[in-house]
Scaffold this motif. Structure first.
Motif, PDB file in Angstrom:
ATOM      1  N   ASN A 150       0.844  -1.188   0.000  1.00 32.05           N
ATOM      2  CA  ASN A 150       0.000   0.000   0.000  1.00 32.05           C
ATOM      3  C   ASN A 150       0.883   1.243   0.000  1.00 32.05           C
ATOM      4  OD1 ASN A 150      -2.534  -1.163  -0.033  1.00 32.05           O
ATOM      5  ND2 ASN A 150      -2.580  -1.445   2.186  1.00 32.05           N
ATOM      6  N   GLY A 151       0.470   2.224  -0.729  1.00 34.83           N
ATOM      7  CA  GLY A 151       1.243   3.457  -0.790  1.00 34.83           C
ATOM      8  C   GLY A 151       0.332   4.634  -1.058  1.00 34.83           C
ATOM      9  N   VAL A 152       0.919   5.817  -1.012  1.00 32.12           N
ATOM     10  CA  VAL A 152       0.165   7.038  -1.302  1.00 32.12           C
ATOM     11  C   VAL A 152       0.332   7.345  -2.782  1.00 32.12           C
ATOM     12  CG1 VAL A 152      -0.099   9.475  -0.774  1.00 32.12           C
ATOM     13  CG2 VAL A 152       0.563   7.868   1.035  1.00 32.12           C
ATOM     14  N   ALA A 153      -0.783   7.481  -3.465  1.00 29.34           N
ATOM     15  CA  ALA A 153      -0.737   7.704  -4.909  1.00 29.34           C
ATOM     16  C   ALA A 153      -0.205   9.099  -5.234  1.00 29.34           C
ATOM     17  CB  ALA A 153      -2.116   7.511  -5.510  1.00 29.34           C
ATOM     18  N   GLY A 187      10.601   7.503 -11.027  1.00 23.98           N
ATOM     19  CA  GLY A 187       9.287   7.153 -10.510  1.00 23.98           C
ATOM     20  C   GLY A 187       9.158   5.682 -10.187  1.00 23.98           C
ATOM     21  N   VAL A 188       8.237   5.383  -9.273  1.00 22.99           N
ATOM     22  CA  VAL A 188       7.936   4.011  -8.846  1.00 22.99           C
ATOM     23  C   VAL A 188       6.430   3.813  -8.968  1.00 22.99           C
ATOM     24  CG1 VAL A 188       7.941   2.382  -6.909  1.00 22.99           C
ATOM     25  CG2 VAL A 188       9.893   3.914  -7.271  1.00 22.99           C
ATOM     26  N   CYS A 189       6.042   2.703  -9.606  1.00 23.54           N
ATOM     27  CA  CYS A 189       4.615   2.457  -9.870  1.00 23.54           C
ATOM     28  C   CYS A 189       4.211   1.049  -9.474  1.00 23.54           C
ATOM     29  CB  CYS A 189       4.304   2.630 -11.361  1.00 23.54           C
ATOM     30  SG  CYS A 189       4.778   4.218 -12.053  1.00 23.54           S
ATOM     31  N   SER A 190       2.997   0.941  -8.950  1.00 20.21           N
ATOM     32  CA  SER A 190       2.345  -0.350  -8.815  1.00 20.21           C
ATOM     33  C   SER A 190       1.661  -0.642 -10.157  1.00 20.21           C
ATOM     34  CB  SER A 190       1.335  -0.312  -7.671  1.00 20.21           C
ATOM     35  OG  SER A 190       0.310   0.626  -7.968  1.00 20.21           O
ATOM     36  N   ARG A 191       0.803  -1.643 -10.205  1.00 17.50           N
ATOM     37  CA  ARG A 191       0.162  -1.978 -11.480  1.00 17.50           C
ATOM     38  C   ARG A 191      -0.638  -0.814 -12.060  1.00 17.50           C
ATOM     39  NH1 ARG A 191      -0.875  -6.380 -14.266  1.00 17.50           N
ATOM     40  NH2 ARG A 191      -0.164  -7.775 -12.611  1.00 17.50           N
ATOM     41  N   SER A 246       3.132  -6.678  -9.667  1.00 17.06           N
ATOM     42  CA  SER A 246       3.755  -5.962 -10.779  1.00 17.06           C
ATOM     43  C   SER A 246       4.301  -4.616 -10.315  1.00 17.06           C
ATOM     44  CB  SER A 246       2.722  -5.753 -11.891  1.00 17.06           C
ATOM     45  OG  SER A 246       3.274  -4.991 -12.938  1.00 17.06           O
ATOM     46  N   THR A 247       5.555  -4.346 -10.698  1.00 21.20           N
ATOM     47  CA  THR A 247       6.248  -3.136 -10.260  1.00 21.20           C
ATOM     48  C   THR A 247       6.975  -2.512 -11.444  1.00 21.20           C
ATOM     49  OG1 THR A 247       6.581  -4.129  -8.081  1.00 21.20           O
ATOM     50  CG2 THR A 247       7.941  -2.219  -8.621  1.00 21.20           C
ATOM     51  N   THR A 248       6.876  -1.202 -11.566  1.00 23.02           N
ATOM     52  CA  THR A 248       7.562  -0.477 -12.639  1.00 23.02           C
ATOM     53  C   THR A 248       8.407   0.637 -12.037  1.00 23.02           C
ATOM     54  OG1 THR A 248       5.805  -0.920 -14.253  1.00 23.02           O
ATOM     55  CG2 THR A 248       7.240   0.966 -14.705  1.00 23.02           C
ATOM     56  N   TYR A 249       9.664   0.712 -12.474  1.00 21.98           N
ATOM     57  CA  TYR A 249      10.567   1.822 -12.128  1.00 21.98           C
ATOM     58  C   TYR A 249      10.912   2.544 -13.425  1.00 21.98           C
ATOM     59  CZ  TYR A 249      11.200  -0.987  -7.881  1.00 21.98           C
ATOM     60  OH  TYR A 249      10.988  -1.704  -6.734  1.00 21.98           O
ATOM     61  N   PHE A 250      10.913   3.871 -13.403  1.00 21.51           N
ATOM     62  CA  PHE A 250      11.234   4.585 -14.644  1.00 21.51           C
ATOM     63  C   PHE A 250      12.061   5.825 -14.363  1.00 21.51           C
ATOM     64  CE2 PHE A 250       7.326   6.768 -13.292  1.00 21.51           C
ATOM     65  CZ  PHE A 250       7.624   8.107 -13.545  1.00 21.51           C
TER      66      PHE A 250
END
Length: 336
Positions: free
Chosen positions: A120-123, A175-179, A164-168
């Motif tokens: 869980n994180g803050v969007a 940035g760090v993203c969840s699905r 699923s995790t995305t780093y860009f």
């Protein structure tokens, strides 16, 4: 993309040994159990895929003990994936045509597992529009793709059951993203923790370009940690070149992972010649995990060694030819 419920044809029916009231039906590339004599070969039906979450209507009340969710089941020894309903379940006025999507018309939604607390994180915002989301189409709906790409040299990786995790890095911004979301930095969020532990931001900056790394976060607190890992780990499966809006071919992907000293998902084969046989591909997916020998693998992912783009097919994210075969034993064991 995915049609949870659609109008499909019963391709054939076969008896199930020792069963008088049920029989095996073939719909698309799926096999499922239906009531005997409810359908005939060639009939159209409403086919609902696994992961369909049915609405609370009287005709679906028999699914309430299962949480209204359609799951993989084994009935009289036969694996059954999905459910076929008669066309009479359609609302008045629905135009019946083979392949028509009736998900919304029936009020069906997709089951989504609850998000573990550690993820869980803050969007910060929605998932960035300049990166495709991670998603794989199931092989059972891709007969036309197998017809076209028969003989294509592909690589096979183990599909890991994680998050699923995305780093860009894009124009200097990391940035760090969840699905589905980009996340603000949070010391308690596992995706950010792993990013800092592996120094991913600085590694991306070393590439002198705009790239996204996509992988599966696995380990403690994630999807029941079926592989019994200590801590949390990322295994990468994609590199997306943001500047050219394209995924890297397999050779460039592995070279970049080696250069960055980052781990990939397990690679099972690099010279697989694609077969036009859905049942055989599902058999290939019915394996134990290479990470934990006593756990069933979730399945396999198959991609051409050289990236292929399919412009006239709505099955694929970013038109990229890539698909999965899910291990039915995994689905049965873990209630998926």
């Amino acid at each position: 993309m995915r049609k949870l419920a659609s109008i499909q044809r019963i391709k054939k029916l076969e008896p199930i040994e020792g069963a008088d009231a049920i029989e095996k039906a073939y719909v698309l590339g799926w096999q499922l159990v239906v009531k005997k004599d409810e359908f005939q070969p060639g009939d159209l039906c409403i086919y609902c895929e696994i992961d369909s979450l049915m609405p609370p209507k009287p005709e679906f009340e028999f699914l309430r003990p299962r949480g209204m969710r359609i799951k993989t089941a084994r009935l009289r020894g036969q694996i059954s994936q999905g459910i076929a309903f008669p066309l009479s379940f359609l609302p008045a006025g629905f135009e019946v045509a083979e392949g028509a999507d009736c998900t919304d018309a029936l009020g069906i939604t997709k089951y989504e597992p609850p998000m573990p607390a550690c993820l869980n994180g803050v969007a910060k915002g929605t998932f960035p529009g300049f990166i495709p989301k991670t998603d794989e189409t199931r092989v059972q709906v891709l007969q036309d793709v197998l017809d076209k790409y028969l003989g294509e040299t592909c690589y096979i990786t183990e599909k890991l059951d994680g998050s699923s995790t995305t780093y860009f890095l894009n124009n200097g911004e990391f940035g760090v993203c969840s699905r589905n979301l980009e996340l603000l930095e949070d010391a308690e969020n596992s995706m950010w923790k792993v990013a800092r532990e592996l120094d991913i931001e600085n590694k991306l900056r070393s590439l002198n370009g705009n790239f996204a790394l996509q992988g599966e976060l696995i380990g403690e607190g994630i999807q029941g940690n079926k592989m019994k890992l200590k801590g949390q780990h990322i295994r990468f499966f994609n590199v997306f070149d943001i500047d050219h809006s394209a995924y890297l071919d397999f050779d460039r992907f592995t070279a970049m992972m080696n250069f960055l000293e980052l781990p990939t998902v397990p690679v099972l084969s690099t010279g697989y010649v694609l077969e036009n046989d859905i049942e055989e591909l599902v058999r290939k997916a019915t394996i134990k995990s290479t990470i934990h020998k006593d756990a069933w693998a979730e399945g396999i992912v198959i991609r051409p060694v050289k990236e292929r783009i399919e412009l006239y097919n709505n099955h694929f994210v970013h038109n990229r030819v890539t698909f999965k075969a899910i291990n039915p034993e995994f689905l049965l064991k873990y209630g998926e």
